[in-house]
Design a protein around this motif. Sequence first.
Motif, PDB file in Angstrom:
ATOM      1  N   THR A 191      10.125   5.041  -7.496  1.00 57.40           N
ATOM      2  CA  THR A 191      11.080   5.023  -6.614  1.00 57.40           C
ATOM      3  C   THR A 191      10.551   4.130  -5.186  1.00 57.40           C
ATOM      4  OG1 THR A 191      11.814   7.215  -6.995  1.00 57.40           O
ATOM      5  CG2 THR A 191      12.391   6.320  -4.954  1.00 57.40           C
ATOM      6  N   ILE A 192       9.379   4.115  -5.009  1.00 59.76           N
ATOM      7  CA  ILE A 192       8.745   3.253  -3.745  1.00 59.76           C
ATOM      8  C   ILE A 192       8.673   1.848  -4.527  1.00 59.76           C
ATOM      9  CG2 ILE A 192       6.885   2.710  -2.294  1.00 59.76           C
ATOM     10  CD1 ILE A 192       6.629   6.046  -2.190  1.00 59.76           C
ATOM     11  N   LEU A 193       8.027   1.697  -5.696  1.00 58.16           N
ATOM     12  CA  LEU A 193       7.884   0.471  -6.260  1.00 58.16           C
ATOM     13  C   LEU A 193       9.299  -0.233  -6.269  1.00 58.16           C
ATOM     14  CD1 LEU A 193       5.393   1.135  -9.080  1.00 58.16           C
ATOM     15  CD2 LEU A 193       4.966  -0.143  -6.984  1.00 58.16           C
ATOM     16  N   ASN A 194      10.337   0.547  -6.745  1.00 60.00           N
ATOM     17  CA  ASN A 194      11.537   0.142  -7.036  1.00 60.00           C
ATOM     18  C   ASN A 194      12.185  -0.469  -5.704  1.00 60.00           C
ATOM     19  OD1 ASN A 194      11.843   0.516  -9.666  1.00 60.00           O
ATOM     20  ND2 ASN A 194      13.035   2.501  -9.345  1.00 60.00           N
ATOM     21  N   SER A 195      11.681   0.217  -4.375  1.00 59.09           N
ATOM     22  CA  SER A 195      12.451  -0.182  -3.302  1.00 59.09           C
ATOM     23  C   SER A 195      11.716  -1.728  -2.756  1.00 59.09           C
ATOM     24  CB  SER A 195      12.025   0.696  -2.116  1.00 59.09           C
ATOM     25  OG  SER A 195      10.694   0.803  -1.819  1.00 59.09           O
ATOM     26  N   TYR A 196      10.763  -2.120  -3.361  1.00 56.99           N
ATOM     27  CA  TYR A 196      10.258  -3.527  -3.178  1.00 56.99           C
ATOM     28  C   TYR A 196      10.624  -4.396  -4.344  1.00 56.99           C
ATOM     29  CZ  TYR A 196       7.248  -2.249   0.548  1.00 56.99           C
ATOM     30  OH  TYR A 196       6.868  -1.637   1.949  1.00 56.99           O
ATOM     31  N   ASN A 197      11.562  -3.972  -5.277  1.00 54.38           N
ATOM     32  CA  ASN A 197      11.796  -4.644  -6.490  1.00 54.38           C
ATOM     33  C   ASN A 197      10.510  -5.008  -7.343  1.00 54.38           C
ATOM     34  OD1 ASN A 197      14.698  -4.748  -6.000  1.00 54.38           O
ATOM     35  ND2 ASN A 197      14.114  -6.577  -4.416  1.00 54.38           N
ATOM     36  N   PRO A 238       5.715  -0.731 -12.341  1.00 51.92           N
ATOM     37  CA  PRO A 238       4.613  -0.109 -12.609  1.00 51.92           C
ATOM     38  C   PRO A 238       3.587  -1.145 -12.827  1.00 51.92           C
ATOM     39  CG  PRO A 238       6.086   1.479 -13.475  1.00 51.92           C
ATOM     40  CD  PRO A 238       6.848   0.124 -13.199  1.00 51.92           C
ATOM     41  N   GLU A 239       3.878  -2.247 -13.647  1.00 48.69           N
ATOM     42  CA  GLU A 239       2.963  -3.237 -14.027  1.00 48.69           C
ATOM     43  C   GLU A 239       2.525  -4.171 -12.629  1.00 48.69           C
ATOM     44  OE1 GLU A 239       6.128  -2.844 -15.462  1.00 48.69           O
ATOM     45  OE2 GLU A 239       5.243  -1.718 -17.066  1.00 48.69           O
ATOM     46  N   ASN A 240       3.044  -4.106 -11.433  1.00 53.37           N
ATOM     47  CA  ASN A 240       2.663  -4.624 -10.355  1.00 53.37           C
ATOM     48  C   ASN A 240       1.498  -4.106  -9.543  1.00 53.37           C
ATOM     49  OD1 ASN A 240       5.843  -5.443 -10.592  1.00 53.37           O
ATOM     50  ND2 ASN A 240       4.640  -7.035  -9.774  1.00 53.37           N
ATOM     51  N   VAL A 241       1.210  -2.586 -10.003  1.00 55.98           N
ATOM     52  CA  VAL A 241       0.276  -1.829  -9.497  1.00 55.98           C
ATOM     53  C   VAL A 241      -1.051  -2.464  -9.833  1.00 55.98           C
ATOM     54  CG1 VAL A 241      -0.738   0.356  -9.197  1.00 55.98           C
ATOM     55  CG2 VAL A 241       1.778   0.212  -9.298  1.00 55.98           C
ATOM     56  N   MET A 242      -1.808  -2.585  -8.888  1.00 55.24           N
ATOM     57  CA  MET A 242      -2.995  -3.211  -9.005  1.00 55.24           C
ATOM     58  C   MET A 242      -4.124  -2.139  -9.243  1.00 55.24           C
ATOM     59  SD  MET A 242      -2.429  -6.337  -9.508  1.00 55.24           S
ATOM     60  CE  MET A 242      -4.126  -7.238  -9.842  1.00 55.24           C
ATOM     61  N   LYS A 243      -4.070  -1.018  -8.233  1.00 51.49           N
ATOM     62  CA  LYS A 243      -4.974   0.050  -8.065  1.00 51.49           C
ATOM     63  C   LYS A 243      -4.290   1.221  -7.942  1.00 51.49           C
ATOM     64  CE  LYS A 243      -9.136   1.765  -7.149  1.00 51.49           C
ATOM     65  NZ  LYS A 243      -8.965   3.303  -7.427  1.00 51.49           N
ATOM     66  N   ILE A 244      -4.747   2.245  -8.642  1.00 54.68           N
ATOM     67  CA  ILE A 244      -4.264   3.571  -8.248  1.00 54.68           C
ATOM     68  C   ILE A 244      -5.516   4.487  -8.254  1.00 54.68           C
ATOM     69  CG2 ILE A 244      -4.255   4.088 -10.956  1.00 54.68           C
ATOM     70  CD1 ILE A 244      -1.405   5.215 -10.562  1.00 54.68           C
ATOM     71  N   THR A 245      -5.097   5.635  -7.331  1.00 51.38           N
ATOM     72  CA  THR A 245      -6.161   6.642  -7.303  1.00 51.38           C
ATOM     73  C   THR A 245      -5.335   7.981  -7.492  1.00 51.38           C
ATOM     74  OG1 THR A 245      -7.407   5.371  -5.678  1.00 51.38           O
ATOM     75  CG2 THR A 245      -7.576   7.752  -5.560  1.00 51.38           C
ATOM     76  N   TYR A 278       0.819  -1.147   0.044  1.00 52.94           N
ATOM     77  CA  TYR A 278      -0.046   0.148  -0.045  1.00 52.94           C
ATOM     78  C   TYR A 278       0.725   1.252  -0.080  1.00 52.94           C
ATOM     79  CZ  TYR A 278      -3.673  -3.325   1.144  1.00 52.94           C
ATOM     80  OH  TYR A 278      -4.552  -4.219   1.263  1.00 52.94           O
ATOM     81  N   ILE A 279       0.835   1.953  -0.881  1.00 54.12           N
ATOM     82  CA  ILE A 279       1.562   3.184  -1.271  1.00 54.12           C
ATOM     83  C   ILE A 279       0.963   4.339  -0.951  1.00 54.12           C
ATOM     84  CG2 ILE A 279       3.126   4.581  -2.844  1.00 54.12           C
ATOM     85  CD1 ILE A 279       3.461   1.775  -4.239  1.00 54.12           C
ATOM     86  N   SER A 280       1.285   5.398   0.123  1.00 54.21           N
ATOM     87  CA  SER A 280       0.548   6.544   0.545  1.00 54.21           C
ATOM     88  C   SER A 280       0.675   7.708  -0.650  1.00 54.21           C
ATOM     89  CB  SER A 280       1.565   7.004   1.379  1.00 54.21           C
ATOM     90  OG  SER A 280       1.279   6.367   2.755  1.00 54.21           O
ATOM     91  N   GLY A 281      -0.237   8.477  -0.729  1.00 52.07           N
ATOM     92  CA  GLY A 281      -0.317   9.408  -1.854  1.00 52.07           C
ATOM     93  C   GLY A 281       1.290  10.293  -1.993  1.00 52.07           C
ATOM     94  N   GLN A 282       1.569   9.933  -3.128  1.00 53.77           N
ATOM     95  CA  GLN A 282       2.940  10.902  -3.549  1.00 53.77           C
ATOM     96  C   GLN A 282       2.495  12.017  -4.422  1.00 53.77           C
ATOM     97  OE1 GLN A 282       6.157   9.201  -2.580  1.00 53.77           O
ATOM     98  NE2 GLN A 282       4.349   8.246  -1.351  1.00 53.77           N
ATOM     99  N   SER A 283       3.074  13.180  -3.995  1.00 57.81           N
ATOM    100  CA  SER A 283       2.787  14.256  -4.584  1.00 57.81           C
ATOM    101  C   SER A 283       3.704  14.584  -5.694  1.00 57.81           C
ATOM    102  CB  SER A 283       2.977  15.304  -3.330  1.00 57.81           C
ATOM    103  OG  SER A 283       4.186  15.706  -3.159  1.00 57.81           O
ATOM    104  N   GLY A 284       3.591  15.683  -6.256  1.00 54.24           N
ATOM    105  CA  GLY A 284       4.581  16.241  -7.123  1.00 54.24           C
ATOM    106  C   GLY A 284       5.649  16.769  -6.617  1.00 54.24           C
ATOM    107  N   GLY A 285       5.962  16.705  -5.360  1.00 50.37           N
ATOM    108  CA  GLY A 285       7.308  17.402  -4.835  1.00 50.37           C
ATOM    109  C   GLY A 285       8.531  16.684  -4.983  1.00 50.37           C
ATOM    110  N   LYS A 294       3.157  -8.253  -4.841  1.00 53.49           N
ATOM    111  CA  LYS A 294       4.459  -8.759  -5.052  1.00 53.49           C
ATOM    112  C   LYS A 294       4.250 -10.329  -4.954  1.00 53.49           C
ATOM    113  CE  LYS A 294       9.231  -8.791  -3.637  1.00 53.49           C
ATOM    114  NZ  LYS A 294      10.378  -8.013  -2.762  1.00 53.49           N
ATOM    115  N   ALA A 295       4.403 -11.174  -5.855  1.00 56.26           N
ATOM    116  CA  ALA A 295       4.048 -12.438  -5.459  1.00 56.26           C
ATOM    117  C   ALA A 295       5.223 -13.045  -4.759  1.00 56.26           C
ATOM    118  CB  ALA A 295       4.127 -13.282  -6.897  1.00 56.26           C
ATOM    119  N   ASN A 296       4.878 -14.178  -4.060  1.00 56.70           N
ATOM    120  CA  ASN A 296       5.877 -14.977  -3.466  1.00 56.70           C
ATOM    121  C   ASN A 296       6.999 -15.872  -4.307  1.00 56.70           C
ATOM    122  OD1 ASN A 296       5.332 -13.663  -0.804  1.00 56.70           O
ATOM    123  ND2 ASN A 296       4.000 -15.550  -0.319  1.00 56.70           N
TER     124      ASN A 296
END
Length: 151
Positions: A80-86, A89-96, A49-56, A149-151
Amino acid sequence: MNYLIAFAVCLFTFQTKAQTFKNPDSLFNPTPYGFSHASSVKTSGELVYISGQSGGLGKEHLLSPDFREQVQTALKNLTTILNSYNLKPENVMKITILIVDHSSEKLKIWEEEMSKTWQNKPFPASTLIPVPRLALDKMQIEVDAVAFKAN
């Protein structure tokens, strides 16, 4: 008792393996707009679960007055956050997406920049919410996501 059965079914269905993105033929094609109608996960793994990322930009959270630059930075921050979990973007299931003073011009910019980030489709399920303002003055966009992220 019915609640227990429903709970057990939810746990069981989450234990099988596969990511699925669906765009039923009877609905409009959302691909040009950078999202899928639905996504699901049928496997054991980790939901991120990735918190809201701004344009900052950076630790100083510098906000450009340019909407496109904020969109690019928000997507870079998300990546950057996705990369920290290896993850990608294709691993994102839902985006707001929250956009201040949303317009068709801002939607076009979002679609162009999102397509650059999601070069390898499928697009995630998506919700865009127009808002009058965000947490900080000068913030024009905020993007949160749920990735898998699949096991």
